[in-house]
Write a protein that holds these residues in place. Structure first.
Motif, PDB file in Angstrom:
ATOM      1  N   HIS A   9       1.103   9.522  -5.469  1.00 56.33           N
ATOM      2  CA  HIS A   9       1.519  10.907  -5.039  1.00 56.33           C
ATOM      3  C   HIS A   9       2.343  11.385  -6.008  1.00 56.33           C
ATOM      4  N   ASN A  10       3.476  10.838  -6.656  1.00 54.07           N
ATOM      5  CA  ASN A  10       3.973  11.275  -7.649  1.00 54.07           C
ATOM      6  C   ASN A  10       3.267  11.662  -9.004  1.00 54.07           C
ATOM      7  N   THR A  39       0.768  -1.257  -0.089  1.00 53.53           N
ATOM      8  CA  THR A  39      -0.081  -0.049   0.048  1.00 53.53           C
ATOM      9  C   THR A  39       0.924   1.287   0.095  1.00 53.53           C
ATOM     10  N   ARG A  40       1.979   1.250   0.936  1.00 63.11           N
ATOM     11  CA  ARG A  40       2.824   2.409   1.001  1.00 63.11           C
ATOM     12  C   ARG A  40       3.301   2.691  -0.148  1.00 63.11           C
ATOM     13  N   ALA A  41       4.045   1.654  -1.281  1.00 63.84           N
ATOM     14  CA  ALA A  41       4.433   1.799  -2.633  1.00 63.84           C
ATOM     15  C   ALA A  41       3.508   2.267  -3.575  1.00 63.84           C
ATOM     16  N   LEU A  42       2.036   1.925  -3.376  1.00 65.98           N
ATOM     17  CA  LEU A  42       1.072   2.411  -4.400  1.00 65.98           C
ATOM     18  C   LEU A  42       0.866   3.981  -3.801  1.00 65.98           C
ATOM     19  N   ARG A  67      -3.200  16.220  -1.455  1.00 69.47           N
ATOM     20  CA  ARG A  67      -3.707  15.217  -0.456  1.00 69.47           C
ATOM     21  C   ARG A  67      -5.244  15.264  -0.435  1.00 69.47           C
ATOM     22  N   SER A  68      -5.943  16.508  -0.861  1.00 68.48           N
ATOM     23  CA  SER A  68      -7.282  16.451  -0.598  1.00 68.48           C
ATOM     24  C   SER A  68      -7.996  15.595  -1.692  1.00 68.48           C
ATOM     25  N   PHE A  69      -7.238  15.259  -2.892  1.00 66.06           N
ATOM     26  CA  PHE A  69      -7.593  14.173  -3.959  1.00 66.06           C
ATOM     27  C   PHE A  69      -7.167  13.064  -3.718  1.00 66.06           C
ATOM     28  N   GLN A  70      -6.437  12.527  -2.486  1.00 65.11           N
ATOM     29  CA  GLN A  70      -5.976  11.198  -2.386  1.00 65.11           C
ATOM     30  C   GLN A  70      -7.034  10.412  -2.118  1.00 65.11           C
TER      31      GLN A  70
END
Length: 117
Positions: free
Chosen positions: A10-11, A2-5, A112-115
């Motif tokens: 984010h990139n 999950t962290r990698a995704l 972040r608001s679109f994450q």
């Protein structure tokens, strides 16, 4: 996993945001070439940011091999757009002033608001 995704998302979100901000909001007397340079510069600055490098003119010239003037010509419109913030710090010799940049925190807040949750 999950962290990698999350990092990949984010990139991608950062790149897409910068792309839209620059291309959708051309400044007066700005050429398409200038906008493409700004997108490229923001990509480089983001990579430097991720690597915890100070975003100074000297560091940027070292990374890009551009002249100081070439860096300034590309970075100045990014500051004007509000995509970068600029502060003046002491130079590496501690005597003069150096320009230091930071990716505007508002960009990361918007992303972040679109994450997805």
């Amino acid at each position: 996993m999950t962290r990698a995704l999350n990092a990949q998302w984010h990139n991608l979100a950062f790149s897409a945001f910068i792309f839209r901000e620059i291309l959708d909001n051309p400044m007066e007397d700005e050429t398409p070439q200038s906008r493409l340079k700004q997108i490229g510069m923001m990509s480089i600055l983001y990579i430097m940011h991720q690597g915890h490098q100070a975003l100074t003119i000297s560091n940027i010239t070292e990374t890009t091999k551009l002249t100081r003037t070439g860096v300034a010509e590309t970075v100045d419109p990014l500051v004007k757009r509000g995509l970068l913030t600029e502060t003046f710090v002491k130079n590496s010799m501690g005597r003069g002033k150096a320009r230091q940049f930071e990716i505007a925190p508002e960009i990361f807040e918007k992303i972040r608001s679109f994450q997805p949750t």
